[in-house]
Design a protein around this motif. Structure first.
Motif, PDB file in Angstrom:
ATOM      1  N   UNK A  30       0.660  -1.264   0.514  1.00 53.92           N
ATOM      2  CA  UNK A  30       0.296  -0.423   0.012  1.00 53.92           C
ATOM      3  C   UNK A  30       1.039   1.108  -0.508  1.00 53.92           C
ATOM      4  N   UNK A  31       2.380   0.974   0.272  1.00 52.07           N
ATOM      5  CA  UNK A  31       2.969   2.330   0.480  1.00 52.07           C
ATOM      6  C   UNK A  31       3.723   3.072  -1.172  1.00 52.07           C
ATOM      7  N   UNK A  32       3.609   4.741  -0.934  1.00 55.05           N
ATOM      8  CA  UNK A  32       3.966   4.541  -1.820  1.00 55.05           C
ATOM      9  C   UNK A  32       4.530   5.047  -2.173  1.00 55.05           C
ATOM     10  N   UNK A  33       6.060   5.237  -3.523  1.00 50.95           N
ATOM     11  CA  UNK A  33       7.556   5.639  -3.066  1.00 50.95           C
ATOM     12  C   UNK A  33       7.673   7.224  -3.894  1.00 50.95           C
ATOM     13  N   UNK A  34       7.725   7.394  -2.765  1.00 49.18           N
ATOM     14  CA  UNK A  34       8.331   8.714  -3.475  1.00 49.18           C
ATOM     15  C   UNK A  34      10.175   9.326  -3.516  1.00 49.18           C
ATOM     16  N   UNK A  35      10.749   9.924  -4.328  1.00 54.99           N
ATOM     17  CA  UNK A  35      11.730   9.554  -4.710  1.00 54.99           C
ATOM     18  C   UNK A  35      12.137  10.793  -4.936  1.00 54.99           C
ATOM     19  N   UNK A  61       2.318  14.404   3.420  1.00 54.65           N
ATOM     20  CA  UNK A  61       0.850  15.073   4.108  1.00 54.65           C
ATOM     21  C   UNK A  61      -0.748  15.471   3.274  1.00 54.65           C
ATOM     22  N   UNK A  62      -0.335  15.847   1.836  1.00 57.01           N
ATOM     23  CA  UNK A  62      -1.345  15.686   1.534  1.00 57.01           C
ATOM     24  C   UNK A  62      -2.493  14.216   1.290  1.00 57.01           C
ATOM     25  N   UNK A  63      -1.571  14.069   0.952  1.00 58.23           N
ATOM     26  CA  UNK A  63      -1.927  12.091   0.216  1.00 58.23           C
ATOM     27  C   UNK A  63      -3.113  11.305   1.448  1.00 58.23           C
ATOM     28  N   UNK A  64      -4.158  10.526   1.426  1.00 60.47           N
ATOM     29  CA  UNK A  64      -4.824   9.601   1.756  1.00 60.47           C
ATOM     30  C   UNK A  64      -4.058   8.687   1.608  1.00 60.47           C
ATOM     31  N   UNK A  65      -3.082   8.028   1.568  1.00 59.06           N
ATOM     32  CA  UNK A  65      -2.101   7.257   1.966  1.00 59.06           C
ATOM     33  C   UNK A  65      -0.426   7.108   3.667  1.00 59.06           C
TER      34      UNK A  65
END
Length: 71
Positions: A30-35, A61-65
């Motif tokens: 479920x994790x989003x990858x931020x790079x 901060x703005x993500x629902x994840x």
């Protein structure tokens, strides 16, 4: 949102290999990858968001994840 080990995470930057990234993605599906844009292309091609540290923080901060992998 809770950020764990913030100081430790930034005191010793470590490059993540594509293989390690895939393992993390399987472990945390479920994790989003931020790079960061200076990551290798083999990492960036998996990223859900590419940006500066400020951009990454704002995205999270703005993500629902609630789970993120940051490279």
């Amino acid at each position: 949102m809770e950020i764990k080990n913030w100081k430790e995470m930034y005191s010793k930057p470590k490059e993540v290999s594509e293989k390690e990234l895939i393992k993390l993605s399987v472990r945390y599906p479920e994790a989003k990858l931020l790079a960061h844009p200076e990551c290798d292309e083999n990492i960036l091609k998996h990223a859900d968001h590419i940006g500066s540290t400020t951009s990454i923080i704002n995205f999270a901060k703005d993500s629902e994840k609630t789970q993120f992998i940051i490279a």
